[in-house]
Design a protein around this motif. Sequence first.
Motif, PDB file in Angstrom:
ATOM      1  N   ASP A  51       0.802  -1.226   0.000  1.00 12.80           N
ATOM      2  CA  ASP A  51       0.000   0.000   0.000  1.00 12.80           C
ATOM      3  C   ASP A  51       0.835   1.275   0.000  1.00 12.80           C
ATOM      4  N   ASN A  52       2.120   1.165   0.276  1.00 17.65           N
ATOM      5  CA  ASN A  52       2.943   2.374   0.326  1.00 17.65           C
ATOM      6  C   ASN A  52       4.152   2.265  -0.598  1.00 17.65           C
ATOM      7  N   THR A  53       3.894   2.232  -1.888  1.00 11.89           N
ATOM      8  CA  THR A  53       4.970   2.130  -2.871  1.00 11.89           C
ATOM      9  C   THR A  53       5.799   3.410  -2.950  1.00 11.89           C
ATOM     10  N   ASP A  54       5.362   4.477  -2.282  1.00 13.76           N
ATOM     11  CA  ASP A  54       6.129   5.718  -2.270  1.00 13.76           C
ATOM     12  C   ASP A  54       7.418   5.589  -1.446  1.00 13.76           C
ATOM     13  N   ILE A  55       7.604   4.472  -0.766  1.00 17.82           N
ATOM     14  CA  ILE A  55       8.845   4.285  -0.009  1.00 17.82           C
ATOM     15  C   ILE A  55      10.049   4.200  -0.947  1.00 17.82           C
ATOM     16  N   VAL A  56       9.829   3.799  -2.202  1.00 19.28           N
ATOM     17  CA  VAL A  56      10.919   3.765  -3.180  1.00 19.28           C
ATOM     18  C   VAL A  56      11.419   5.180  -3.423  1.00 19.28           C
ATOM     19  N   THR A  57      10.503   6.119  -3.589  1.00 15.61           N
ATOM     20  CA  THR A  57      10.873   7.522  -3.801  1.00 15.61           C
ATOM     21  C   THR A  57      11.597   8.076  -2.573  1.00 15.61           C
ATOM     22  N   ASP A  58      11.095   7.720  -1.378  1.00  7.29           N
ATOM     23  CA  ASP A  58      11.749   8.172  -0.145  1.00  7.29           C
ATOM     24  C   ASP A  58      13.169   7.622  -0.054  1.00  7.29           C
ATOM     25  N   ALA A  59      13.346   6.355  -0.413  1.00  6.10           N
ATOM     26  CA  ALA A  59      14.672   5.733  -0.339  1.00  6.10           C
ATOM     27  C   ALA A  59      15.635   6.369  -1.339  1.00  6.10           C
ATOM     28  N   LEU A  60      15.138   6.683  -2.536  1.00  3.66           N
ATOM     29  CA  LEU A  60      16.000   7.292  -3.546  1.00  3.66           C
ATOM     30  C   LEU A  60      16.396   8.722  -3.171  1.00  3.66           C
ATOM     31  N   GLY A  61      15.547   9.405  -2.406  1.00  4.82           N
ATOM     32  CA  GLY A  61      15.844  10.778  -2.011  1.00  4.82           C
ATOM     33  C   GLY A  61      16.707  10.886  -0.774  1.00  4.82           C
ATOM     34  N   LEU A  62      17.036   9.761  -0.154  1.00  2.00           N
ATOM     35  CA  LEU A  62      17.824   9.768   1.075  1.00  2.00           C
ATOM     36  C   LEU A  62      19.231  10.304   0.800  1.00  2.00           C
ATOM     37  N   GLY A  63      19.611  11.368   1.497  1.00  2.48           N
ATOM     38  CA  GLY A  63      20.932  11.979   1.328  1.00  2.48           C
ATOM     39  C   GLY A  63      21.030  12.878   0.115  1.00  2.48           C
TER      40      GLY A  63
END
Length: 195
Positions: A51-63
């Motif tokens: 339900d939260n596929t936006d975690i990919v975007t969050d992971a890519l934006g880390l740092g």
Amino acid sequence: GSIDISGMTASEASAAINNYVSGLQGGSITLNAASGNSVTVTAADLGLKCDNTDIVTDALGLGKSGNVIKRYKEITDLQKQNKVYDMKLTADETKAAATLSADCSVYDCPAVDSTLTREDGEFKMVSGQDGQKLNIDESVKTIEAFFEKGYDGQAATIDLVVDTQKPKGDSETLSKIKDVLGTFTTSYKSSGADR
């Protein structure tokens, strides 16, 4: 979750998550329905999904976003330990409701109302029975809550929400009936047989 997406592109990370969820969809789940009956379905039948596929975007934006100090801190934290994002699993409400309606509602049993019969000039009461009906909306919420707790693809059992239906009429009210109010018969002797 348990998927390592370090060094992947957004599409590769999304594919890894989809493959993981697809692997979980084959798991068998036993649904306990009305009257002690159970039905075994797969997680795919209930519409298991992330339900939260936006975690990919969050992971890519880390740092990569924010001020210099924030980015430096995130990068140095990653060198010491991995950042873990929780994957939220849930059920597709429409698909789960359709599966429950098709496979589990067949075990619903309606309430049997209390009745009176007249035998040998006296009224005899026939007691009713409680009925059971699957509450599909609440059962879908139960399934969603089960997946959200962290489904691992293993065989599992879920107790569905079953409502008890009370019969109409009760022994106290029906026992008050003592008299026959009237009877009636009709004769068609003088008419033809087709009537």
